[in-house]
Design an enzyme around this catalytic site. Structure first.
Site, PDB file in Angstrom:
ATOM      1  N   GLU A 193       0.847  -1.254  -0.162  1.00  0.00           N
ATOM      2  CA  GLU A 193      -0.111   0.031   0.021  1.00  0.00           C
ATOM      3  C   GLU A 193       0.691   1.251   0.062  1.00  0.00           C
ATOM      4  O   GLU A 193       0.710   2.264   0.691  1.00  0.00           O
ATOM      5  CB  GLU A 193      -1.050  -0.053   1.209  1.00  0.00           C
ATOM      6  CG  GLU A 193      -1.942  -1.189   1.226  1.00  0.00           C
ATOM      7  CD  GLU A 193      -2.961  -1.226   2.209  1.00  0.00           C
ATOM      8  OE1 GLU A 193      -2.866  -0.203   3.410  1.00  0.00           O
ATOM      9  OE2 GLU A 193      -3.735  -1.938   2.192  1.00  0.00           O
ATOM     10  N   GLU A 227      -4.183  -8.743   0.772  1.00  0.00           N
ATOM     11  CA  GLU A 227      -4.977  -8.683   2.102  1.00  0.00           C
ATOM     12  C   GLU A 227      -6.539  -8.628   1.807  1.00  0.00           C
ATOM     13  O   GLU A 227      -7.025  -8.053   1.170  1.00  0.00           O
ATOM     14  CB  GLU A 227      -4.808  -7.337   2.561  1.00  0.00           C
ATOM     15  CG  GLU A 227      -3.510  -7.266   3.686  1.00  0.00           C
ATOM     16  CD  GLU A 227      -3.044  -6.014   4.110  1.00  0.00           C
ATOM     17  OE1 GLU A 227      -4.023  -5.282   4.600  1.00  0.00           O
ATOM     18  OE2 GLU A 227      -2.034  -5.731   4.100  1.00  0.00           O
TER      19      GLU A 227
HETATM   20  C1  GAL Z   1      -4.127  -2.605   5.362  1.00  0.00           C
HETATM   21  C2  GAL Z   1      -2.709  -2.451   5.911  1.00  0.00           C
HETATM   22  C3  GAL Z   1      -2.315  -3.393   7.176  1.00  0.00           C
HETATM   23  C4  GAL Z   1      -3.036  -2.972   8.239  1.00  0.00           C
HETATM   24  C5  GAL Z   1      -4.531  -3.318   7.941  1.00  0.00           C
HETATM   25  C6  GAL Z   1      -5.312  -3.041   9.076  1.00  0.00           C
HETATM   26  O1  GAL Z   1      -4.508  -1.345   5.001  1.00  0.00           O
HETATM   27  O2  GAL Z   1      -1.953  -2.788   4.606  1.00  0.00           O
HETATM   28  O3  GAL Z   1      -0.816  -3.152   7.317  1.00  0.00           O
HETATM   29  O4  GAL Z   1      -2.905  -1.864   8.485  1.00  0.00           O
HETATM   30  O5  GAL Z   1      -4.749  -2.347   6.939  1.00  0.00           O
HETATM   31  O6  GAL Z   1      -6.536  -3.439   8.807  1.00  0.00           O
END
Ligand code: GAL
Length: 973
Positions: A569, A662
């Site tokens: 990100e 993710e």
């Molecule tokens: C994502 C990020 C992760 C963590 C997650 C929390 O956007 O890549 O590192 O922060 O959100 O929900």
């Protein structure tokens, strides 16, 4: 991963083990002799007086004899150990130097010395609790007005800078050389004694409130500050002429090393492993003093980074002609069941003053499940000869075919078979180095339409993201703690890990290799733009190349690693061509180091028509597949809002595999059920909608996600509708310290499937029902202790690997339900609470498949302890994780119990930490007293080094029956 031949996972070399065993033998002999003498004394049971007087006589005689024999054994073993070192026939030593450090941390940054790596920008604003997907911002420029040590540190990265012209030249001078802490004769006896791996912040205390120096984002623990580590090094005279390296697996952060008062080098980035060459600085046979300064900034991360020398530290000693650091590279370009081509490249360094005629010879052995080498080699590369100039290096390569290879593959359908390549170097016919490389033979196909194929078989990635902390143990790496996490994940059906967002301890990859997990190895959370004021962007210009290259070079032989991710990100998603240019540069470093695995990055913002995705070999999407913030509540806000993106990416990049790097970011607190229950499959978290901002807890009905996330089931549906997607990496496996979205007064996250103590939340069984379809299982939620809800609607939800289930309350059927298409839970939303028993029978294809019941319990009456392992090694590292339950008189866990429990230990073990998995609990982890959270508490016991015996843990709580448990600490390996 590369290790010398004597390594084992516990971070000790065979050499040292042999020494330890001899030492233990002599201690045990002394003890046994003493016992024998005692037992052979017929008068020992006489009256106390007699006993004492006779004891005195026989004790002195016995002691004398045992002492003489003991001293003899000890001296002999010591001489033997020493003589081994003295003759020093070792071709290579890789010796743990985890023990025997002295540690000092300044009370505050203002009081610290001035030996800084570089100046840092002042922090003018820091919003600890801003959304994880907030847009990163421009770096702030700072000019140094004082001497900084950066010019002396940069050359440490030279071996990882390809363009020779860009390598750094060390300036003259020896900054810090006159500083007391780096001197051999500095008296550090009042510094704290510690052993590594060491995380200076984990013992706390937690910092509370809005004004805390370290806020919720970084876990409210004292990570920030400057600290020193000192240790003497054992460099015997016989090491003269050897090359001596200091190998640090991870140091948080901005490490600077002095040896015997001379500045050697250092490495700022806390997550990479690194090496400095101590050869010019050590005095063989003399006193050798190592001093390491760390300077861990606040506002450096979006999570708890830990602090200190938190991984293993080694001394590596080699002959001048030796295999270079990470000097072997093994690939398997062609693999079938009947044969595999194995290619090898070995980089040899000649650090002597004359040229050397070197012969390199590598044999391959099969490793069994316990890591034992086959008696004979299964194949050997042809011998290669090279002349290597003084101070130069050379690459030698070879190729061979292994017949009927035992392939490495992920469980459960395949087996993670491993091989060991043993490389011997000879100069003038004499062996000078022996180097071992663990690797696997496997083929991986990254298919844009089918996903991942391992050895030709489609494997859906059932992955989770994992941060590097180990809960109450902090970031101090511990093999058993990491193995336990993997075991719990494997039981859920997880087959893949994304190392978010940084390279892990090498031993973790050794575990994933051995246990058959597929890994995305990841290096950066930020590039040039910043997410937090002191994150990696500060050193990006100088260190992005060395850090990117060393990351790949270290891990490239790991069978489990399937993808290199070089960014999560990052802000460069927003900067069009300029961002893509930065990405291309980083991607090329990675590709040059390992062209066999594709690169990826995790994109939460970049869209198919933007420049950045085109740079990546595999499309990694964070949350975009399911769509982000599609809820009407977000209309008109400036937050990221994205319609579902799997298909647009697949269409734009038909040649690239797509994976959800993710997914979810669903949140919950174990055992906390909040009403009313949302009718939706996926919902955001607000008060009255799964959230409780007063108590800072999130409902465990498992329907709620952070604003940009989705529930587990919404992700399942999106994945099932887009079968070309290779799978998902759930955010996240275990709760981690820091980033307690949505309640930043807490200490740890809510998004884990498993809580910080390692107790599964209900979501665990939802994933298990999907990921282990062949395991007959069914799980009911919530618990059934609701005295205040009698007669009120209390929905009951069920997760099962079956397709149908019938629910009964106190024997009365509440109906049989079947999962529809894209339904992953069965729900009875109109159940009116009555105490008693809820029972569910699950069916699969019409046949009974699994059964579970939940009963209303009585009052808290007793405590119960269960250890994950009742036998542990007496090595000072091994752990037993003890689950302590508060139960009613019938032994049922009381699901809302929060009794305060006091723990004590007898015998050769210690309580390292306790936890209960409650994200809001700010009792320091080493506390021996802790409240249960919804019936459970965890105690982590560590065996003392070198003392076997029975460790007894006792748990007491006012008004409850005590309990105790015994754990055997043993010398066996
Ligand atoms: C994502 C990020 C992760 C963590 C997650 C929390 O956007 O890549 O590192 O922060 O959100 O929900």
């Amino acid at each position: 991963m590369i290790r010398s031949c004597f390594d084992n996972l516990d971070g000790r070399s065979m050499n040292r083990d042999a020494g330890l065993r001899l030492e233990l033998l002599s201690r045990r002999s002394l003890f046994h002799l003493f016992l024998n003498i005692m037992q052979s004394n017929p008068r020992k049971k006489d009256s106390m007086n007699n006993y004492q007087s006779n004891e005195n006589t026989s004790f002195s005689r016995g002691t004398l004899i045992s002492l003489i024999i003991g001293i003899f054994i000890f001296t002999a073993s010591y001489c033997f150990a020493q003589s081994k070192t003295a003759t020093n026939t070792q071709l290579r030593e890789h010796v743990s130097i985890n023990d025997g450090w002295r540690f000092y941390k300044y009370s505050s940054a203002d009081k610290a010395d001035n030996l800084i790596y570089d100046v840092r920008p002042a922090v003018t604003e820091n919003n600890d609790s801003k959304d994880a997907d907030s847009k990163p911002t421009e770096a702030v420029k700072t000019e140094a007005t004082q001497q900084v040590l950066k010019p002396w540190i940069l050359p440490t990265g030279n071996a990882f800078i390809k363009d020779l012209a860009k390598r750094h030249v060390r300036p003259a001078g020896n900054p810090g050389g006159d500083f007391p802490f780096v001197q051999s004769n500095f008296d550090d006896s009042d510094w704290e004694r510690i052993n590594l791996p060491h995380d200076w912040a984990i013992k706390g205390p937690f910092q509370k409130g809005d004004k805390a120096e370290v806020g919720g984002g970084m876990g409210r623990l004292p990570v920030n500050g400057v600290a020193w580590y000192r240790r003497k090094l054992d460099i015997p005279k016989s090491d003269a002429g050897k090359s001596v390296f200091l190998d640090i697996d991870g140091s948080m952060s901005y490490a600077i090393v002095w040896c015997n008062g001379k500045l050697v080098g250092g490495w700022p980035y806390g997550y990479n492993s690194w090496r400095v060459d101590l050869t010019p600085y050590v005095l063989p046979g003399g006193v050798n003093q190592l001093a390491i300064r760390l300077d861990n900034p606040n506002y450096s991360a979006r999570w708890y980074p830990g602090a200190g020398l938190y991984r293993n530290v080694w001394l590596t000693k080699t002959n001048p002609v030796h295999v270079a650091q990470y000097g072997t590279y093994i690939t398997t370009p062609q693999v079938s069941k009947s044969s595999a081509t194995v290619k090898l490249e070995v980089t040899v360094d000649n650090s002597s003053k004359k040229s050397a005629d070197v012969e390199a010879f590598t044999q391959i052995y099969a490793l069994d499940a316990n890591g034992n080498k086959s008696a004979t080699a299964v194949a050997a590369f042809p011998i290669v000869k090279r002349q290597i100039a003084a101070g130069g290096d050379a690459k030698v390569s070879g190729s061979l075919v292994v017949k009927n290879p035992k392939l490495w593959g992920s469980r459960p359908t395949q087996t993670p078979n491993l091989y060991l390549a043993v490389t011997t170097l000879r100069v003038n016919g004499k062996a000078v180095d022996k180097y071992e490389t663990r690797f696997g033979i496997r083929s991986i196909e990254y298919n844009p339409d089918k996903g991942l194929l391992v050895n030709g078989e489609h494997i859906l990635l059932k992955g989770v993201n994992q941060h590097h902390d180990l809960g109450a143990l902090g970031s101090a790496f511990n093999v058993r703690a990491a193995q336990r996490q993997l075991e719990i994940l494997r039981e859920m059906g997880c087959n893949a890990i994304r190392m978010s967002h940084n390279p892990p301890a090498p031993e973790l990859l050794e575990l994933t290799d051995k246990m058959g997990f597929l890994v995305i190895d990841e290096i950066f959370d930020s590039w040039e733009t910043k997410k937090t004021p002191h994150d990696f962007h500060l050193i990006f210009p100088d260190w992005s190349e060395p850090d990117a290259r060393t990351f790949v070079r270290r891990d490239k032989n790991c069978a489990s690693v399937i993808l290199w991710s070089f960014g999560n990100e990052v802000g460069e998603q927003y900067t069009a061509e300029a961002g893509a240019k930065v990405a291309t540069r980083l991607r090329d470093f990675v590709r040059e180091e390992d062209p066999t695995r594709p690169t990826t990055g995790a994109m939460n913002y970049a869209k198919p028509d933007m420049p950045l995705p085109a740079v990546l070999d595999v499309i990694g999407l964070n949350y975009q597949g399911e769509g982000i913030r599609q809820d009407p509540e977000f209309e008109g806000t400036d937050r990221i809002r994205t319609a579902p993106q799997y298909t647009p990416f697949h269409e734009k990049f038909p040649e690239k595999m797509v994976v959800s790097t993710e997914s979810a970011s669903a949140a919950s607190s174990r055992g906390v059920y909040l009403f009313p229950v949302s009718p939706k499959v996926s919902d955001i978290i607000r008060d009255g909608r799964g959230g409780d901002s007063k108590n800072c807890q999130v409902s465990a009905y498992e329907q709620h996600a952070v604003d940009f996330g989705s529930s587990a089931e919404k992700v399942f549906e999106a994945q099932d509708k887009h079968l070309f997607v290779a799978g998902e990496f759930v955010w996240n496996g275990f709760d981690y310290i820091g980033e307690p979205t949505p309640y930043y007064s807490a200490r740890s996250s809510y998004t884990g499937i498993i809580d910080l103590a390692g107790f599964p939340k209900d979501r665990y069984y939802l994933y298990q029902s999907r990921w282990r379809k062949d395991l007959p299982m069914v799980h009911i939620l919530p618990h059934w202790n609701w005295p205040e809800r009698v007669g009120e609607v209390t929905p009951v939800h069920v997760f099962t690997s079956g397709d149908e289930a019938e629910l009964f309350l106190n024997g009365q059927s509440l109906g049989r339900k079947k999962k529809g298409q894209y339904e992953y839970r069965l729900r009875w939303d109109d159940v009116k609470y009555q105490p008693g028993e809820l029972k569910v029978i699950a069916y699969k294809n019409g046949q009974k498949w699994a059964e579970e019941s939940v009963k209303t319990t009585g009052e808290s009456a007793k405590l119960d302890c269960k250890a994950d392992r009742n036998r542990i090694k007496a090595d000072g590292y091994d752990l037993s994780f003890v689950t302590v339950r508060v139960t009613d008189k019938n032994g049922l866990t009381v699901p809302r119990a929060n009794n305060n429990i006091v723990f004590s230990v007898d015998g050769p073990g210690e309580i390292v930490a306790t936890d209960n998995g409650d994200a809001t609990n700010l009792v320091a982890f080493p506390s021996k007293e802790r409240e249960a959270f919804n019936g459970l508490c965890l105690v982590i016991i560590r065996a003392k080094k070198g003392v076997a015996g029975t460790i007894k843990l006792t748990a007491k709580s006012n008004g409850l029956e005590d309990t105790a448990i015994q754990i055997q600490s043993e010398f066996t390996r």
